[in-house]
Write an enzyme that holds these catalytic residues in place. Structure first.
Site, PDB file in Angstrom:
ATOM      1  N   LYS A  94       0.851  -1.206   0.000  1.00  0.00           N
ATOM      2  CA  LYS A  94       0.000   0.000   0.000  1.00  0.00           C
ATOM      3  C   LYS A  94       0.884   1.252   0.000  1.00  0.00           C
ATOM      4  O   LYS A  94       0.615   2.210  -0.724  1.00  0.00           O
ATOM      5  CB  LYS A  94      -0.906   0.025   1.238  1.00  0.00           C
TER       6      LYS A  94
ATOM      7  N   GLN B 117      -4.690  -2.125   9.878  1.00  0.00           N
ATOM      8  CA  GLN B 117      -4.546  -3.417   9.214  1.00  0.00           C
ATOM      9  C   GLN B 117      -5.033  -4.534  10.136  1.00  0.00           C
ATOM     10  O   GLN B 117      -4.688  -4.584  11.316  1.00  0.00           O
ATOM     11  CB  GLN B 117      -3.064  -3.632   8.826  1.00  0.00           C
TER      12      GLN B 117
ATOM     13  N   ASP C 101     -11.492   1.872   4.754  1.00  0.00           N
ATOM     14  CA  ASP C 101     -11.868   0.457   4.667  1.00  0.00           C
ATOM     15  C   ASP C 101     -13.378   0.270   4.550  1.00  0.00           C
ATOM     16  O   ASP C 101     -13.836  -0.810   4.178  1.00  0.00           O
ATOM     17  CB  ASP C 101     -11.405  -0.280   5.937  1.00  0.00           C
TER      18      ASP C 101
END
Ligand code: GUN
Length: 269
Positions: A54, A98, A123
């Site tokens: 990322k 994460q 997200d």
């Protein structure tokens, strides 16, 4: 019929070009560089690879990127304090924690994710964004199912009126995939480990999204001739080889389109 392969790298390239253009336009019009903060707690090897990728992608696309590495022993309060700081940081427009979180804070996952301001929740895991997806309002959507839908769209695969079966009801993939397909006018059956007659349900589907996390779970008899098969699974088979939820070699002979593993959805997200 032998399926056309939906290659993740082709779609990934299209998404990158799009993101790069949007980042440049924000800079040019408003003098704003979009910024993403990714928090990783502990040292899960797969998570470390995802986070590194990322960061590299952001740098290549003109997006400001911060990776915050916190030790395995981080407490819930320490993580929440970091999220609060990023919520208030004007350089940061998107925050991602994460997953999975280490054991000692995994039980607080909901509270932690709900602390992210909904407008920075890239997200799409915050209940406000989940609610918006359910009601059809614009909001932030989980990236993997969003990418799968974009893949279908870019490949020119019709969704409207199609029968879709999603296998797996996770918050990250299965549930949002079912909601996105519904929003695009598919008739959706969301299946899971307790579903009766799963084979028959799959065999009637025009589109199958497999996200159950079991190697080779979708066998050829579950795939209708000409169906579209999207495999979100990332598993290791008995020989330790990376594989998806679909028996690819067999399903490829019946499907019209199929994503491979590796090289499909994973590369695109
Ligand atoms: N771990 C595996 N997939 C994801 C994802 O899409 N978002 C986050 N935050 N963690 C993940």
């Amino acid at each position: 019929m032998t399926a056309r392969i939906l290659e993740g790298k082709v779609f990934a390239q299209a998404f990158r070009e799009d993101a790069q253009k949007k980042a440049a336009a924000l800079q040019e019009k408003y003098g704003v560089q979009p910024g993403l903060a990714v928090i990783i707690v502990g040292s899960n090897p797969a998570s470390q690879v995802y986070v590194r990728n990322k960061h590299k992608s952001c740098e290549a696309l003109g997006i400001y990127s911060e990776v915050i590495e916190m030790p395995e022993t981080t407490t819930k309060d320490e993580l929440i304090a970091k999220i609060d700081a990023l919520n208030a940081d004007v350089k940061i427009h998107g925050i991602l924690v994460q997953l999975p979180l280490p054991e000692q804070i995994a039980a607080h996952e909901s509270e932690i994710l709900e602390r992210i301001r909904p407008e920075k929740d890239v997200d799409g895991f915050h209940p406000v964004n989940v609610g918006r997806l359910v009601t059809g309002e614009p909001g932030l959507v989980p990236c993997t199912p969003f990418g799968c839908l974009r893949m279908l769209e870019l490949a020119g695969i019709p969704i409207d009126g199609q029968r879709a079966v999603v296998i797996g009801r996770s918050n990250i993939v299965g549930k949002p995939a079912a909601l996105l397909l519904t929003a695009n006018n598919a008739t959706v059956t969301l299946c899971h480990s307790k579903t009766r007659d799963l084979k028959a349900k799959c065999a009637a589907a025009d589109i199958i999204v497999a996200a159950i996390g079991k190697a080779g779970f979708v066998t050829a008899d579950m795939v209708k001739e000409g169906a579209v098969v999207i495999d979100v699974g990332i598993n290791r088979n008995a020989e330790g080889k990376l594989c998806g939820d679909v028996d690819f070699a067999a399903a490829e002979q019946k499907a019209s389109f199929i994503t491979p593993v590796p090289g499909g959805v994973g590369l695109m997200t």
